[in-house]
Write an enzyme that holds these catalytic residues in place. Structure first.
Site, PDB file in Angstrom:
ATOM      1  N   LYS A   1      -4.040  -0.498  -8.183  1.00  0.00           N
ATOM      2  CA  LYS A   1      -5.282   0.277  -8.140  1.00  0.00           C
ATOM      3  C   LYS A   1      -5.067   1.515  -7.290  1.00  0.00           C
ATOM      4  CE  LYS A   1      -7.378  -2.225  -4.230  1.00  0.00           C
ATOM      5  NZ  LYS A   1      -8.440  -3.166  -3.815  1.00  0.00           N
TER       6      LYS A   1
ATOM      7  N   HIS B   1       0.853  -1.182   0.000  1.00  0.00           N
ATOM      8  CA  HIS B   1       0.000   0.000   0.000  1.00  0.00           C
ATOM      9  C   HIS B   1       0.894   1.239   0.000  1.00  0.00           C
ATOM     10  CE1 HIS B   1      -3.271  -2.635   1.880  1.00  0.00           C
ATOM     11  NE2 HIS B   1      -3.796  -2.166   0.770  1.00  0.00           N
TER      12      HIS B   1
END
Length: 239
Positions: A134, A104
Site C-alpha cells: 500500500k 516500510h
C-alpha cells in the site's frame, strides 16, 4: 451376606504421557529461529536474482484518481475513507500466512510521486515476491502525519510454506528485492523520509525499515528495537 468385590485399581501411569514426548506446536517465529542456520546457508548458495521490470504501469496520479482498477495482475483499490491506496495481487505467489513481517519505505513528502514512478516497475513486476502493498495518498494526510513524513509505502510479506514458514528461495528473493528498491532510490537521488520509531533498519538501508506488527507496536521503545533486531526474519534479511 454382602458380596465381596475385587479391589480394582486403574493404573493411570500408562495414560500419563510425558509432556516432553508430545510434539509441541511451535510458533512460526520459533520454527524460523530453529531453522535459522540452515536457511542462512541455503540463501547464500543462490546467485543474484534479477527482477523483470513491469511496463505500462500507472503513475501516482493514476492510482490516486482511481477507485478500483487492475494493473499487471494487481487490484488497486482507493477508498475515499482511507488514507492508503491498496494493491493486492489477484493470484498470489505466496500461498502461506501473513505472520507480521513487513517493510516500510520512507520518502521525503514532496518526492513520494517521483519515488513511486521509480519503484512501480518493481512493485508491479511479475517477479516481485510482494503480493500485497500500500501507499499513502498524500492528498489525504496532514503535513506532519506519521505516514506523510515517512512510511508512505508498506510491503507485506507472506510465507510460502506449511506452518507459516519461509523457503530459502523466497527469503533470498525478498533480500534481493529490498536491495533493488534501495539502489533504485539511491541512484535517483531521492531524499529519504523520516523512518518510523516503531521500526528497525541496518545502517546501509537509507529508505527501507522493518517491523513485525504482531510483536511490536507503533510507539516503539528501546526494548522493542532490541527485540526486532533479534527477529530471525530480519536477521536473514541483513546478515
Amino acid at each position: 451376606m454382602p458380596i465381596k468385590k475385587p479391589c480394582l485399581k486403574l493404573n493411570l501411569d500408562s495414560l500419563n504421557v510425558v509432556r516432553s514426548e508430545i510434539p509441541q506446536m511451535l510458533s512460526a517465529n520459533e520454527r524460523l529461529k530453529n531453522n535459522f542456520n540452515i536457511l542462512y546457508n541455503q540463501i547464500r548458495q543462490y546467485p543474484a536474482y534479477y527482477f523483470k521490470v513491469a511496463s505500462n504501469v500507472p503513475t501516482y496520479s493514476d492510482i490516486c484518481q482511481s477507485f478500483s482498477v487492475m494493473y499487471q495482475g494487481f487490484q488497486i483499490v482507493n477508498h475515499s475513507g482511507d488514507v492508503f491506496i491498496h494493491a493486492c495481487r489477484e493470484n498470489p505467489q505466496s500461498k502461506g500466512d501473513f505472520v507480521g513481517d513487513k517493510f516500510h519505505i520512507s520518502i521525503a513528502r514532496e518526492q513520494v510521486p517521483l519515488a513511486f514512478q521509480i519503484l512501480s516497475g518493481l512493485l508491479f513486476s511479475e517477479d516481485s515476491p510482494i503480493d500485497k502493498w500500500k501507499i499513502t495518498d498524500m492528498n489525504r494526510v496532514s503535513q506532519q502525519s506519521r505516514v506523510g513524513i515517512g512510511a508512505q509505502f508498506t510491503l507485506y510479506v507472506k510465507s510460502d510454506q506449511e506452518c507459516s514458514q519461509y523457503s530459502a528461495l523466497l527469503l533470498h528473493k525478498i533480500r534481493q528485492f529490498i536491495m533493488c528498491l534501495e539502489s533504485n532510490l539511491l541512484r535517483s537521488k531521492i531524499a529519504p523520509g523520516e523512518y518510523p520509531a516503531s521500526d528497525v533498519r541496518p545502517e546501509d538501508w537509507k529508505y527501507v525499515s522493518y517491523r513485525n506488527e504482531l510483536r511490536s507496536d507503533r510507539d516503539g521503545s528501546e526494548r522493542q528495537e532490541q527485540m526486532l533486531r533479534e527477529e530471525p526474519f530480519y536477521r536473514l534479511m541483513i546478515e
